[in-house]
Design a protein around this motif. Structure first.
Motif, PDB file in Angstrom:
ATOM      1  N   LEU A   1      17.783   3.502  -7.247  1.00 46.54           N
ATOM      2  CA  LEU A   1      16.942   2.395  -7.711  1.00 46.54           C
ATOM      3  C   LEU A   1      15.524   2.889  -7.957  1.00 46.54           C
ATOM      4  O   LEU A   1      14.993   3.665  -7.168  1.00 46.54           O
ATOM      5  CB  LEU A   1      16.905   1.273  -6.665  1.00 46.54           C
ATOM      6  CG  LEU A   1      18.208   0.561  -6.364  1.00 46.54           C
ATOM      7  CD1 LEU A   1      17.983  -0.493  -5.280  1.00 46.54           C
ATOM      8  CD2 LEU A   1      18.788  -0.070  -7.605  1.00 46.54           C
ATOM      9  N   PRO A   2      14.907   2.408  -9.034  1.00 48.42           N
ATOM     10  CA  PRO A   2      13.532   2.831  -9.298  1.00 48.42           C
ATOM     11  C   PRO A   2      12.532   2.127  -8.385  1.00 48.42           C
ATOM     12  O   PRO A   2      12.692   0.957  -8.046  1.00 48.42           O
ATOM     13  CB  PRO A   2      13.312   2.413 -10.757  1.00 48.42           C
ATOM     14  CG  PRO A   2      14.266   1.281 -10.979  1.00 48.42           C
ATOM     15  CD  PRO A   2      15.449   1.557 -10.093  1.00 48.42           C
ATOM     16  N   SER A   3      11.510   2.862  -8.013  1.00 44.33           N
ATOM     17  CA  SER A   3      10.406   2.287  -7.259  1.00 44.33           C
ATOM     18  C   SER A   3       9.644   1.355  -8.193  1.00 44.33           C
ATOM     19  O   SER A   3       9.483   1.644  -9.374  1.00 44.33           O
ATOM     20  CB  SER A   3       9.487   3.403  -6.764  1.00 44.33           C
ATOM     21  OG  SER A   3       8.358   2.862  -6.129  1.00 44.33           O
ATOM     22  N   LEU A   4       9.199   0.242  -7.666  1.00 42.14           N
ATOM     23  CA  LEU A   4       8.470  -0.729  -8.479  1.00 42.14           C
ATOM     24  C   LEU A   4       7.071  -0.893  -7.906  1.00 42.14           C
ATOM     25  O   LEU A   4       6.912  -1.192  -6.723  1.00 42.14           O
ATOM     26  CB  LEU A   4       9.210  -2.067  -8.491  1.00 42.14           C
ATOM     27  CG  LEU A   4       8.669  -3.143  -9.413  1.00 42.14           C
ATOM     28  CD1 LEU A   4       8.707  -2.688 -10.870  1.00 42.14           C
ATOM     29  CD2 LEU A   4       9.467  -4.414  -9.255  1.00 42.14           C
ATOM     30  N   THR A   5       6.063  -0.687  -8.740  1.00 40.84           N
ATOM     31  CA  THR A   5       4.678  -0.761  -8.273  1.00 40.84           C
ATOM     32  C   THR A   5       3.809  -1.707  -9.083  1.00 40.84           C
ATOM     33  O   THR A   5       2.672  -1.963  -8.712  1.00 40.84           O
ATOM     34  CB  THR A   5       4.030   0.637  -8.297  1.00 40.84           C
ATOM     35  OG1 THR A   5       4.050   1.124  -9.637  1.00 40.84           O
ATOM     36  CG2 THR A   5       4.770   1.604  -7.381  1.00 40.84           C
ATOM     37  N   GLU A   6       4.341  -2.228 -10.186  1.00 43.90           N
ATOM     38  CA  GLU A   6       3.557  -3.121 -11.039  1.00 43.90           C
ATOM     39  C   GLU A   6       4.265  -4.455 -11.204  1.00 43.90           C
ATOM     40  O   GLU A   6       5.494  -4.523 -11.180  1.00 43.90           O
ATOM     41  CB  GLU A   6       3.353  -2.480 -12.408  1.00 43.90           C
ATOM     42  CG  GLU A   6       2.517  -1.218 -12.351  1.00 43.90           C
ATOM     43  CD  GLU A   6       2.318  -0.593 -13.725  1.00 43.90           C
ATOM     44  OE1 GLU A   6       2.745  -1.197 -14.734  1.00 43.90           O
ATOM     45  OE2 GLU A   6       1.731   0.482 -13.790  1.00 43.90           O
ATOM     46  N   LYS A   7       3.473  -5.497 -11.401  1.00 42.44           N
ATOM     47  CA  LYS A   7       4.025  -6.832 -11.582  1.00 42.44           C
ATOM     48  C   LYS A   7       4.758  -6.923 -12.917  1.00 42.44           C
ATOM     49  O   LYS A   7       4.297  -6.401 -13.927  1.00 42.44           O
ATOM     50  CB  LYS A   7       2.905  -7.876 -11.514  1.00 42.44           C
ATOM     51  CG  LYS A   7       3.402  -9.290 -11.487  1.00 42.44           C
ATOM     52  CD  LYS A   7       2.290 -10.265 -11.207  1.00 42.44           C
ATOM     53  CE  LYS A   7       2.867 -11.664 -11.198  1.00 42.44           C
ATOM     54  NZ  LYS A   7       1.885 -12.645 -10.775  1.00 42.44           N
ATOM     55  N   LYS A   8       5.908  -7.601 -12.869  1.00 41.51           N
ATOM     56  CA  LYS A   8       6.720  -7.820 -14.061  1.00 41.51           C
ATOM     57  C   LYS A   8       7.033  -9.308 -14.166  1.00 41.51           C
ATOM     58  O   LYS A   8       6.843 -10.055 -13.204  1.00 41.51           O
ATOM     59  CB  LYS A   8       8.028  -7.038 -13.957  1.00 41.51           C
ATOM     60  CG  LYS A   8       7.850  -5.543 -13.894  1.00 41.51           C
ATOM     61  CD  LYS A   8       9.146  -4.834 -13.615  1.00 41.51           C
ATOM     62  CE  LYS A   8      10.093  -4.906 -14.800  1.00 41.51           C
ATOM     63  NZ  LYS A   8      11.306  -4.080 -14.610  1.00 41.51           N
TER      64      LYS A   8
ATOM     65  N   PRO B   1       0.798  -1.231   0.000  1.00 45.10           N
ATOM     66  CA  PRO B   1       0.000   0.000   0.000  1.00 45.10           C
ATOM     67  C   PRO B   1       0.834   1.288   0.000  1.00 45.10           C
ATOM     68  O   PRO B   1       0.301   2.363  -0.261  1.00 45.10           O
ATOM     69  CB  PRO B   1      -0.819  -0.104   1.283  1.00 45.10           C
ATOM     70  CG  PRO B   1       0.019  -0.934   2.188  1.00 45.10           C
ATOM     71  CD  PRO B   1       0.731  -1.914   1.287  1.00 45.10           C
ATOM     72  N   VAL B   2       2.136   1.187   0.274  1.00 52.54           N
ATOM     73  CA  VAL B   2       2.967   2.394   0.339  1.00 52.54           C
ATOM     74  C   VAL B   2       4.074   2.426  -0.710  1.00 52.54           C
ATOM     75  O   VAL B   2       4.906   3.326  -0.711  1.00 52.54           O
ATOM     76  CB  VAL B   2       3.576   2.589   1.749  1.00 52.54           C
ATOM     77  CG1 VAL B   2       2.480   2.878   2.762  1.00 52.54           C
ATOM     78  CG2 VAL B   2       4.414   1.400   2.166  1.00 52.54           C
ATOM     79  N   GLU B   3       4.100   1.453  -1.603  1.00 51.75           N
ATOM     80  CA  GLU B   3       5.052   1.423  -2.716  1.00 51.75           C
ATOM     81  C   GLU B   3       6.499   1.556  -2.236  1.00 51.75           C
ATOM     82  O   GLU B   3       7.254   2.409  -2.688  1.00 51.75           O
ATOM     83  CB  GLU B   3       4.702   2.503  -3.739  1.00 51.75           C
ATOM     84  CG  GLU B   3       3.310   2.318  -4.298  1.00 51.75           C
ATOM     85  CD  GLU B   3       2.859   3.419  -5.251  1.00 51.75           C
ATOM     86  OE1 GLU B   3       3.573   4.426  -5.417  1.00 51.75           O
ATOM     87  OE2 GLU B   3       1.781   3.245  -5.841  1.00 51.75           O
ATOM     88  N   CYS B   4       6.897   0.670  -1.311  1.00 52.24           N
ATOM     89  CA  CYS B   4       8.233   0.750  -0.715  1.00 52.24           C
ATOM     90  C   CYS B   4       9.225  -0.238  -1.312  1.00 52.24           C
ATOM     91  O   CYS B   4      10.320  -0.419  -0.784  1.00 52.24           O
ATOM     92  CB  CYS B   4       8.158   0.580   0.800  1.00 52.24           C
ATOM     93  SG  CYS B   4       7.631  -1.039   1.358  1.00 52.24           S
ATOM     94  N   PHE B   5       8.871  -0.871  -2.435  1.00 53.16           N
ATOM     95  CA  PHE B   5       9.776  -1.805  -3.098  1.00 53.16           C
ATOM     96  C   PHE B   5      10.575  -1.084  -4.180  1.00 53.16           C
ATOM     97  O   PHE B   5      10.046  -0.254  -4.915  1.00 53.16           O
ATOM     98  CB  PHE B   5       8.999  -2.957  -3.750  1.00 53.16           C
ATOM     99  CG  PHE B   5       8.573  -3.998  -2.774  1.00 53.16           C
ATOM    100  CD1 PHE B   5       9.368  -5.103  -2.516  1.00 53.16           C
ATOM    101  CD2 PHE B   5       7.368  -3.889  -2.106  1.00 53.16           C
ATOM    102  CE1 PHE B   5       8.983  -6.071  -1.610  1.00 53.16           C
ATOM    103  CE2 PHE B   5       6.962  -4.844  -1.196  1.00 53.16           C
ATOM    104  CZ  PHE B   5       7.766  -5.937  -0.950  1.00 53.16           C
ATOM    105  N   TYR B   6      11.857  -1.468  -4.266  1.00 54.18           N
ATOM    106  CA  TYR B   6      12.755  -0.879  -5.254  1.00 54.18           C
ATOM    107  C   TYR B   6      13.446  -2.000  -6.015  1.00 54.18           C
ATOM    108  O   TYR B   6      13.756  -3.048  -5.452  1.00 54.18           O
ATOM    109  CB  TYR B   6      13.767   0.047  -4.573  1.00 54.18           C
ATOM    110  CG  TYR B   6      13.064   1.281  -4.058  1.00 54.18           C
ATOM    111  CD1 TYR B   6      13.031   2.447  -4.804  1.00 54.18           C
ATOM    112  CD2 TYR B   6      12.370   1.255  -2.853  1.00 54.18           C
ATOM    113  CE1 TYR B   6      12.335   3.566  -4.356  1.00 54.18           C
ATOM    114  CE2 TYR B   6      11.680   2.362  -2.396  1.00 54.18           C
ATOM    115  CZ  TYR B   6      11.670   3.509  -3.148  1.00 54.18           C
ATOM    116  OH  TYR B   6      10.979   4.610  -2.712  1.00 54.18           O
ATOM    117  N   GLU B   7      13.683  -1.758  -7.304  1.00 54.01           N
ATOM    118  CA  GLU B   7      14.185  -2.799  -8.191  1.00 54.01           C
ATOM    119  C   GLU B   7      15.648  -2.585  -8.562  1.00 54.01           C
ATOM    120  O   GLU B   7      16.028  -1.545  -9.084  1.00 54.01           O
ATOM    121  CB  GLU B   7      13.332  -2.803  -9.461  1.00 54.01           C
ATOM    122  CG  GLU B   7      13.748  -3.836 -10.465  1.00 54.01           C
ATOM    123  CD  GLU B   7      12.907  -3.792 -11.720  1.00 54.01           C
ATOM    124  OE1 GLU B   7      12.847  -4.828 -12.392  1.00 54.01           O
ATOM    125  OE2 GLU B   7      12.323  -2.732 -12.042  1.00 54.01           O
TER     126      GLU B   7
END
Length: 93
Positions: free
Chosen positions: A81-88, A22-28
């Motif tokens: 690092l870019p924030s990742l919010t969508e499934k890849k 919910p807070v978009e805290c993942f980075y790729e």
């Protein structure tokens, strides 16, 4: 408190977890994902979504992967690092 992405994510990089955050805290990065501990709200939504069981609460990181707590913090604090919010597509598929 925060969650930590550990070694099982390396060279795997499933992204099921980012969709529920919910807070978009993942980075790729190139071969794995990281959680920014400053942004994580400890909701645990990501934990059951990880098919390789790579995400742990910081208090429950296995001993052999303790270094990943600092690695997640360092990698996301750098700001490159870019924030990742969508499934890849995961690596290797």
């Amino acid at each position: 408190m925060t969650h930590v992405v550990c070694e099982p994510c390396d060279n795997c990089k499933y992204t099921d977890c980012v969709v529920v955050c919910p807070v978009e805290c993942f980075y790729e990065a190139d071969t794995m994902l990281y959680i920014n501990p400053e942004e994580c709200i400890d909701c645990e939504a990501c934990v059951p979504e990880c098919p390789v069981e790579a995400i742990f609460h910081e208090d429950n990181v296995p001993d052999e992967w303790q270094s990943y707590t600092d690695i997640n913090a360092e990698k996301t604090a750098a700001g490159d690092l870019p924030s990742l919010t969508e499934k890849k597509e995961p690596l290797g598929e």
